[in-house]
Design a protein around this motif. Structure first.
Motif, short mmCIF file in Angstrom:
data_model
loop_
_atom_site.label_atom_id
_atom_site.label_comp_id
_atom_site.label_asym_id
_atom_site.label_seq_id
_atom_site.Cartn_x
_atom_site.Cartn_y
_atom_site.Cartn_z
N ASN A 195 10.45 63.17 -23.14
CA ASN A 195 11.76 62.68 -22.72
C ASN A 195 12.86 63.03 -23.71
O ASN A 195 13.99 63.35 -23.32
N TRP A 200 13.83 69.73 -14.80
CA TRP A 200 13.12 68.47 -14.97
C TRP A 200 12.41 68.01 -13.69
O TRP A 200 11.60 67.09 -13.71
N PRO A 207 8.89 64.37 -12.15
CA PRO A 207 8.72 63.31 -11.15
C PRO A 207 7.92 63.75 -9.94
O PRO A 207 7.19 62.95 -9.35
N TRP A 248 14.95 53.02 -11.95
CA TRP A 248 14.51 54.30 -12.51
C TRP A 248 15.51 55.42 -12.27
O TRP A 248 15.46 56.44 -12.96
N SER A 249 16.43 55.24 -11.34
CA SER A 249 17.53 56.20 -11.22
C SER A 249 18.32 56.25 -12.52
O SER A 249 18.69 57.31 -13.03
N PHE A 302 16.25 57.93 -15.53
CA PHE A 302 16.12 59.39 -15.49
C PHE A 302 17.42 60.06 -15.90
O PHE A 302 17.41 61.12 -16.53
N GLN A 335 13.96 59.61 -9.32
CA GLN A 335 14.05 60.70 -10.30
C GLN A 335 14.26 62.04 -9.59
O GLN A 335 15.02 62.88 -10.07
#
Length: 501
Positions: free
Chosen positions: A38, A59, A63, A320-321, A324, A457
């Motif tokens: 990360n 990226w 996900p 989680w939005s 990320f 993500q």
């Protein structure tokens, strides 16, 4: 452990802190791997020639890999029993070996596509190890210890992330070169990845060797048998034609991308919608034919989620939005706004990247402390749901502060709120969920819950680039405003979740 069973009958024995630590110690190494990924992959990609607008697309492999791997591994681990080697531990070890190999190879990349492929392998391997660890806590602990079990797991996640995030900075302080010619990866990053791979493998081995899983007979004695569940009768009663809705959604999105010349990464999202439609139709037909298989089982469990899981899934989606966004854009944001650097080959940019590692170590360190001290205390007084909602608001405040803070030192204060939020995201939803799921489906349910970690993500990775190019070209800091807003939405959604405590 068998003696405990004899003494306590059908109740799982309460475990002490040492046993709780052994159960989750492997997560220390897994999180070192995630932290290195990360904090450094954007830096690696830019060092190999990527520009900031392409980072989200590179990226996307991470996900997507989790979306596919976790439900499959969860389904398989629910049905695995290899004698003394156990149910979940074979997956811990296999994933750790593959992840260590990926970490060893990553710094040797000299071309962008090679680094992207290794990111895919690394994330797949980390997910193979990580998913069964979530179910492992539920396997080994009674419901009254779920909160403590996931709190200890979160503490190891926080400590592991601190170690992983600080590796490059410590090596830089020790005199290892932190800069490299264009097209090469700095030595601080190379050595960090190699040390992280060794630490990951060693910590997972500790859990594998120091724990012994309950056998199917013991789980049955606890009233938590691991027999494979019967085919989903509810799925068999559904109409396969409903799959056309998913196919139509995928087709419509693809047409919009083509017509409006949107980011081509959105074709991936369209393909996923269509693929789920096909899988949904196939699963219904297989269930009607009475042929139980992994596809019908996974699709049936996904489409038949209990109401509590659906509400928690919505919270996860928005939470989680935000995370990320942080992982993709923190390095270019800090470099541009706090260090005045946009060239990845410049010493100032590499200094900023190391500072991001320090910021990440702070929020993870705060998370480790909050998981053991703050969250259990708070949840005992106001309940798990309100505790999680309040923690999400702390995270929103941390992200929003990036819009106004321009001092590298002051940004450390923002990480306190983000750390509290991170601790709660890792502990509270899983503690609530594990206490409400049947043991026979704990692995696959945890894997399916991860869908709502992965889908946001994917959306960020595919949509955020188009949004930034359209409204904020060259100003990535505004992604932090988006992150703050999504956490506030998540907090509001959490208040609709009803739990016993």
């Amino acid at each position: 452990m068998e003696d405990h069973i004899a003494q306590h009958g059908a109740a799982k024995p309460r475990l002490g802190w040492r046993d709780l630590g052994n159960i989750s110690f492997g997560f220390f190494g897994i999180q070192i791997g995630f932290a290195l990924q990360n904090a450094n992959m954007s830096r690696v990609f830019q060092s190999l020639g990527s520009n900031v607008d392409d980072l989200a697309a590179l990226w996307v492999a991470a996900p997507l890999t989790g979306l596919l791997v976790q439900p499959v591994i969860g389904h398989l681990s629910d049905r695995t029993w290899l004698g003394r080697f156990g149910r979940r531990r074979p997956y811990f070890l296999a994933g750790a070996i593959l992840a260590a190999l990926a970490l060893a190879a990553m710094p040797l990349s000299h071309v962008l596509i090679g680094a992207a492929l290794l990111l895919w392998l690394l994330d797949a391997s980390l997910n193979i190890s990580m998913e069964p660890f979530r179910a492992f806590v539920g396997d080994m602990l009674g419901r009254d210890q779920h909160t403590a079990g996931y709190a200890v797991q979160t503490a190891f996640i926080g400590v592991g992330a601190v170690v992983g995030s600080l590796f490059p900075s410590v090596l830089d302080w020790a005199g290892v070169s932190n800069v490299a010619p264009a097209g090469e990866i700095p030595a601080t990053v190379r050595y960090s990845f190699w040390a992280g791979g060794a630490a990951l493998l060693a910590s997972v081995l500790w859990t594998v060797l120091s724990t012994r899983e309950y056998s199917p007979a013991q789980m049955a004695a606890f009233g938590e048998a691991h027999d494979a569940p019967a085919p989903d009768a509810a799925l068999a009663r559904r109409n396969p034609a409903a799959a056309l809705i998913w196919l139509a959604a995928g087709g419509l999105l693809a047409l919009l991308v083509a017509h409006y010349a949107l980011a081509k990464e959105l074709y991936l999202l369209a393909a996923l919608l269509g693929a789920y439609g096909l899988a949904y139709a196939a699963a219904i037909l297989m269930a009607r034919a009475g042929r139980p298989n992994m596809l019908s089982s996974v699709v049936g469990d996904f489409s038949g989620m209990p109401p509590l899981m659906k509400r928690l899934a919505l919270v996860q989606f928005f939470s989680w939005s935000a995370l990320f966004v942080m992982w993709i854009y923190s390095t270019p944001i800090v470099a541009q706004y706090a260090f005045g650097a946009s060239d990845p080959a410049s010493p100032a940019y590499q200094q900023a990247a190391n500072w991001v590692g320090r910021l990440f170590s702070i929020y993870n360190g705060v998370a480790a402390i909050a998981a053991l001290a703050l969250l259990p205390w708070l949840s005992a007084r106001i309940g798990k749901a309100r505790t999680h909602a309040l923690s999400l608001c702390c995270g929103a405040a941390g992200f929003a502060s990036y819009l106004v803070i321009r001092s590298p030192e002051a940004l450390q204060l923002a990480e306190i709120g983000i750390g509290i939020c991170w601790a709660s995201i890792l502990a509270m939803p899983y503690a609530i969920l594990a206490s409400s799921l049947p043991q026979s489906k704990l692995g696959v349910s945890m894997g399916l819950f991860n869908v709502f970690v992965v889908v946001p993500q994917l959306l960020v990775a595919t949509v955020m680039r188009s949004v930034m190019e359209a409204f904020f070209p060259g100003q990535p800091v505004y992604t932090m405003g988006f992150a703050a807003a999504t956490l506030l939405i998540a907090a509001g959604a959490m208040l609709t979740v009803r739990t016993e405590s």
